[in-house]
Design a protein around this motif. Structure first.
Motif, PDB file in Angstrom:
ATOM      1  N   LEU A   1      33.082  39.469   8.832  1.00  0.00           N
ATOM      2  CA  LEU A   1      33.034  38.668  10.301  1.00  0.00           C
ATOM      3  C   LEU A   1      31.733  38.784  11.009  1.00  0.00           C
ATOM      4  CD1 LEU A   1      36.665  38.511  11.317  1.00  0.00           C
ATOM      5  CD2 LEU A   1      35.747  36.949  10.303  1.00  0.00           C
ATOM      6  N   ARG A   2      31.365  39.921  10.962  1.00  0.00           N
ATOM      7  CA  ARG A   2      30.085  40.443  11.573  1.00  0.00           C
ATOM      8  C   ARG A   2      28.898  39.769  11.193  1.00  0.00           C
ATOM      9  NH1 ARG A   2      29.222  46.583  12.612  1.00  0.00           N
ATOM     10  NH2 ARG A   2      27.569  45.809  13.969  1.00  0.00           N
TER      11      ARG A   2
ATOM     12  N   THR B   1      35.409  23.881  11.705  1.00  0.00           N
ATOM     13  CA  THR B   1      34.715  25.074  11.723  1.00  0.00           C
ATOM     14  C   THR B   1      34.979  26.247  10.501  1.00  0.00           C
ATOM     15  OG1 THR B   1      33.657  24.475  13.963  1.00  0.00           O
ATOM     16  CG2 THR B   1      33.165  26.886  13.035  1.00  0.00           C
TER      17      THR B   1
ATOM     18  N   MET C   1      26.156  32.057  10.768  1.00  0.00           N
ATOM     19  CA  MET C   1      26.309  30.948  11.935  1.00  0.00           C
ATOM     20  C   MET C   1      24.708  30.767  12.529  1.00  0.00           C
ATOM     21  SD  MET C   1      29.003  29.403  11.754  1.00  0.00           S
ATOM     22  CE  MET C   1      28.974  28.422  13.251  1.00  0.00           C
TER      23      MET C   1
ATOM     24  N   THR D   1      29.184  37.108   9.420  1.00  0.00           N
ATOM     25  CA  THR D   1      29.215  35.596   9.664  1.00  0.00           C
ATOM     26  C   THR D   1      28.941  35.092  10.827  1.00  0.00           C
ATOM     27  OG1 THR D   1      31.149  35.444   8.076  1.00  0.00           O
ATOM     28  CG2 THR D   1      30.684  33.763   9.644  1.00  0.00           C
ATOM     29  N   TRP D   2      29.201  36.007  11.869  1.00  0.00           N
ATOM     30  CA  TRP D   2      28.766  35.826  13.552  1.00  0.00           C
ATOM     31  C   TRP D   2      27.348  35.988  13.834  1.00  0.00           C
ATOM     32  CZ3 TRP D   2      30.797  32.979  17.146  1.00  0.00           C
ATOM     33  CH2 TRP D   2      30.257  33.162  18.446  1.00  0.00           C
ATOM     34  N   HIS D   3      26.704  37.087  13.129  1.00  0.00           N
ATOM     35  CA  HIS D   3      25.594  37.303  13.805  1.00  0.00           C
ATOM     36  C   HIS D   3      24.284  36.975  12.801  1.00  0.00           C
ATOM     37  CE1 HIS D   3      26.581  40.103  17.004  1.00  0.00           C
ATOM     38  NE2 HIS D   3      27.734  40.572  16.134  1.00  0.00           N
TER      39      HIS D   3
END
Length: 300
Positions: A202-203, A117, A210, A205-207
């Motif tokens: 990262l926010r 991942t 992904m 990427t996560w929200h």
């Protein structure tokens, strides 16, 4: 006066058309949350695979009965295979064969998930990394998993670490490439909207990345599990040791060594059943959830 009446009639017609359109859209969006009748479930979901299994057994037995294949060393009868199942059950070994392989396969797949991942995200989001590693991942994905067994045995010996290494080398490229494909299909508008709302790094990427890449990622996971399972079977067939126990691949090899086609068919059927069970219990529900969350699957 006539012109006014004409305009009024046209307005009424337009309002009727608009109301009809709204009613049609409401009907399309209506979700029936009630559970389907038991009879419908049996007919649509249970009966087809049962019929397919029965047909296979009938054809299989017909080949034996009408002596199309009359050599039991080449094709055992369903009764012989069932006898092998009973013997393994009475000896308490049947679930041991299955658990040895399933536990290795699932643990190896989870390790591949943890590695594949972030690797896929890195390849998808960093151009230099994609140029450097992307072709290597594609090449590794096309490389037969059995090719990794001899070097893994030489490097790590006949132990569980060798098994997991073969699984990782087979599954990680598929998971990573699936995520790369999913990220490539994320609409740029989503990314710009996320940056506008402060979802970066990262926010973002996560929200944003992904969730939008989930369908492609899920396809990569399914393929990664298939590669994990096949890699494990190859490793168990080639590498045998008392310390490794007897998994399904080793059972298949034991049947070949003993020239017992009933044991060989038992191993093949168990390998097939495990693959189907994992798909039905894990990946099919995940796939339905993803489709339903995107309005692509409506409960009936």
């Amino acid at each position: 006066m006539a012109s006014t009446e004409t305009k009024s009639a046209a307005a009424v017609d337009d309002s009727h058309d608009l109301a009809g359109l709204e009613a049609g859209l409401d009907a399309l969006e209506t979700v029936h949350t009630g559970r389907p009748p038991l009879r419908q479930t049996l007919v649509q979901k249970v009966l087809p695979p049962v019929v397919a299994v029965v047909l296979v057994l009938v054809v299989w037995q017909a080949l034996i009965t009408f002596k199309v294949v009359d050599d039991p060393t080449k094709l055992p009868s369903p009764g012989d295979v069932w006898g092998e199942v009973e013997d393994a059950w009475l000896q308490g070994k049947l679930f041991g064969y299955i658990w040895t392989s399933v536990s290795r396969g699932l643990l190896g797949f989870l390790l591949a998930l943890v590695i594949g991942t972030p690797l896929g995200l890195l390849v998808a989001r960093v151009k230099f990394v994609r140029a450097a590693i992307g072709p290597v991942l594609s090449g590794l994905q096309s490389l037969p998993s059995v090719a990794w067994v001899p070097p893994a045995v030489i490097w790590l010996g006949l132990n569980s670490s060798m098994m997991y290494a073969v699984i990782l080398l087979g599954a990680v490229p598929s998971i990573a490439n699936g995520l790369v494909s999913g990220v490539d299909q994320v609409p740029p508008l989503f990314l710009r909207a996320g940056r506008t709302m402060g979802a970066t790094g990262l926010r973002g990427t996560w929200h944003i990345v992904m969730p939008a890449a989930l369908p492609g990622y899920l396809a990569g996971l399914k393929q990664g599990w298939a590669f994990s399972w096949r890699s494990l079977m190859a490793a168990e067939i080639i590498a045998s040791s008392p310390d490794l126990g007897v998994g399904l691949g080793q059972l298949l090899e034991n049947g070949r060594t003993a020239s017992s086609m009933s044991m060989v068919f038992l191993a093949i059927l168990l390998i097939l059943i495990v693959g189907i069970a994992i798909d039905l219990l894990i990946f099919s529900p995940l796939e339905r959830w993803v489709l339903r969350s995107r309005g692509l699957l409506v409960k009936s």
